[in-house]
Design a protein around this motif. Structure first.
Motif, PDB file in Angstrom:
ATOM      1  N   CYS A 191      -8.904  35.004  16.888  1.00 40.89           N
ATOM      2  CA  CYS A 191      -9.850  33.945  16.500  1.00 40.89           C
ATOM      3  C   CYS A 191     -10.795  34.436  15.409  1.00 40.89           C
ATOM      4  O   CYS A 191     -11.075  33.711  14.451  1.00 40.89           O
ATOM      5  CB  CYS A 191     -10.653  33.472  17.708  1.00 40.89           C
ATOM      6  SG  CYS A 191      -9.724  32.432  18.839  1.00 40.89           S
ATOM      7  N   ASP A 231     -10.181  36.777  13.289  1.00 35.67           N
ATOM      8  CA  ASP A 231      -9.386  36.941  12.076  1.00 35.67           C
ATOM      9  C   ASP A 231      -9.210  35.611  11.346  1.00 35.67           C
ATOM     10  O   ASP A 231      -9.188  35.570  10.121  1.00 35.67           O
ATOM     11  CB  ASP A 231      -8.023  37.545  12.414  1.00 35.67           C
ATOM     12  CG  ASP A 231      -7.219  37.878  11.176  1.00 35.67           C
ATOM     13  OD1 ASP A 231      -7.779  38.539  10.272  1.00 35.67           O
ATOM     14  OD2 ASP A 231      -6.043  37.488  11.104  1.00 35.67           O
ATOM     15  N   MET A 232      -9.113  34.535  12.086  1.00 32.66           N
ATOM     16  CA  MET A 232      -8.932  33.216  11.461  1.00 32.66           C
ATOM     17  C   MET A 232     -10.213  32.737  10.775  1.00 32.66           C
ATOM     18  O   MET A 232     -10.146  31.976   9.816  1.00 32.66           O
ATOM     19  CB  MET A 232      -8.458  32.200  12.485  1.00 32.66           C
ATOM     20  CG  MET A 232      -7.029  32.433  12.927  1.00 32.66           C
ATOM     21  SD  MET A 232      -6.376  31.146  14.002  1.00 32.66           S
ATOM     22  CE  MET A 232      -7.179  31.526  15.541  1.00 32.66           C
ATOM     23  N   SER A 233     -11.372  33.166  11.295  1.00 31.92           N
ATOM     24  CA  SER A 233     -12.650  32.761  10.703  1.00 31.92           C
ATOM     25  C   SER A 233     -13.696  33.801  11.075  1.00 31.92           C
ATOM     26  O   SER A 233     -14.152  33.835  12.220  1.00 31.92           O
ATOM     27  CB  SER A 233     -13.061  31.385  11.225  1.00 31.92           C
ATOM     28  OG  SER A 233     -14.315  31.023  10.718  1.00 31.92           O
ATOM     29  N   ASP A 234     -14.079  34.636  10.115  1.00 31.45           N
ATOM     30  CA  ASP A 234     -14.961  35.763  10.408  1.00 31.45           C
ATOM     31  C   ASP A 234     -16.412  35.377  10.668  1.00 31.45           C
ATOM     32  O   ASP A 234     -17.219  36.212  11.034  1.00 31.45           O
ATOM     33  CB  ASP A 234     -14.891  36.810   9.302  1.00 31.45           C
ATOM     34  CG  ASP A 234     -15.453  36.313   7.975  1.00 31.45           C
ATOM     35  OD1 ASP A 234     -15.704  35.103   7.846  1.00 31.45           O
ATOM     36  OD2 ASP A 234     -15.618  37.145   7.072  1.00 31.45           O
ATOM     37  N   ASP A 235     -16.754  34.102  10.500  1.00 31.53           N
ATOM     38  CA  ASP A 235     -18.128  33.686  10.769  1.00 31.53           C
ATOM     39  C   ASP A 235     -18.221  32.675  11.907  1.00 31.53           C
ATOM     40  O   ASP A 235     -19.228  32.004  12.080  1.00 31.53           O
ATOM     41  CB  ASP A 235     -18.793  33.138   9.508  1.00 31.53           C
ATOM     42  CG  ASP A 235     -18.177  31.828   9.047  1.00 31.53           C
ATOM     43  OD1 ASP A 235     -17.076  31.470   9.502  1.00 31.53           O
ATOM     44  OD2 ASP A 235     -18.809  31.161   8.206  1.00 31.53           O
ATOM     45  N   LYS A 236     -17.172  32.595  12.687  1.00 35.36           N
ATOM     46  CA  LYS A 236     -17.140  31.658  13.812  1.00 35.36           C
ATOM     47  C   LYS A 236     -18.149  32.098  14.868  1.00 35.36           C
ATOM     48  O   LYS A 236     -18.263  33.279  15.170  1.00 35.36           O
ATOM     49  CB  LYS A 236     -15.727  31.652  14.409  1.00 35.36           C
ATOM     50  CG  LYS A 236     -15.486  30.552  15.415  1.00 35.36           C
ATOM     51  CD  LYS A 236     -14.045  30.553  15.845  1.00 35.36           C
ATOM     52  CE  LYS A 236     -13.207  29.996  14.714  1.00 35.36           C
ATOM     53  NZ  LYS A 236     -11.835  29.765  15.084  1.00 35.36           N
ATOM     54  N   ASP A 268     -17.755  29.052  20.023  1.00 37.80           N
ATOM     55  CA  ASP A 268     -16.509  28.398  19.615  1.00 37.80           C
ATOM     56  C   ASP A 268     -15.291  29.253  19.963  1.00 37.80           C
ATOM     57  O   ASP A 268     -14.247  28.733  20.361  1.00 37.80           O
ATOM     58  CB  ASP A 268     -16.524  28.095  18.117  1.00 37.80           C
ATOM     59  CG  ASP A 268     -17.575  27.058  17.744  1.00 37.80           C
ATOM     60  OD1 ASP A 268     -18.004  26.286  18.630  1.00 37.80           O
ATOM     61  OD2 ASP A 268     -17.973  27.027  16.563  1.00 37.80           O
ATOM     62  N   ARG A 278     -21.352  37.899  11.126  1.00 36.81           N
ATOM     63  CA  ARG A 278     -20.014  37.865  10.529  1.00 36.81           C
ATOM     64  C   ARG A 278     -19.299  39.114  11.005  1.00 36.81           C
ATOM     65  O   ARG A 278     -19.934  40.081  11.444  1.00 36.81           O
ATOM     66  CB  ARG A 278     -20.092  37.828   9.012  1.00 36.81           C
ATOM     67  CG  ARG A 278     -20.669  36.509   8.513  1.00 36.81           C
ATOM     68  CD  ARG A 278     -20.639  36.439   7.012  1.00 36.81           C
ATOM     69  NE  ARG A 278     -19.298  36.395   6.474  1.00 36.81           N
ATOM     70  CZ  ARG A 278     -18.651  35.275   6.146  1.00 36.81           C
ATOM     71  NH1 ARG A 278     -19.218  34.113   6.309  1.00 36.81           N
ATOM     72  NH2 ARG A 278     -17.438  35.330   5.653  1.00 36.81           N
TER      73      ARG A 278
END
Length: 106
Positions: free
Chosen positions: A31, A33-38, A42, A77
């Motif tokens: 997860c 890796d898909m979005s480093d600022d998630k 979430d 991040r």
């Protein structure tokens, strides 16, 4: 004279057990890796675990040198160190990057 046998009663349907091939640590890493600022809230929803569990996993991944957390404004991040070797002896010849590439490969 043939002996008649009763047909075996149909076995009740077994509930399918819920398991996956990857650990929650791997799911959290994927997860990130898909979005480093998630936000971790979430990530928790996506993985299906509590936010507290995600926080512990992120701390584990940081301690292992797999991710680095840094602040950008008010948000965290994450940077993934793709060169870290996987930890189990069976896959220790592979890196975190190999795992991420394998899973995200189209």
């Amino acid at each position: 004279m043939a002996i008649q046998t009763k047909k075996a009663a149909a076995a009740p349907a077994k509930e399918q057990s819920h398991w996956t091939f990857f650990s929650n640590h791997a799911h959290v890493l994927l997860c990130i890796d898909m979005s480093d600022d998630k936000v971790l809230r979430d990530v928790a929803v996506e993985v299906g675990i509590t936010e507290r569990a995600v926080q512990k996993i992120v701390a584990d991944l940081e301690a292992a040198g797999i991710i680095t957390r840094f602040k950008e404004g008010r948000r965290n991040r994450y940077k993934i160190n793709r060169r870290v070797k996987l930890r189990h002896a069976i896959e220790s010849h592979r890196t975190v990057g190999d795992l991420l590439d394998f899973v995200h490969k189209d």
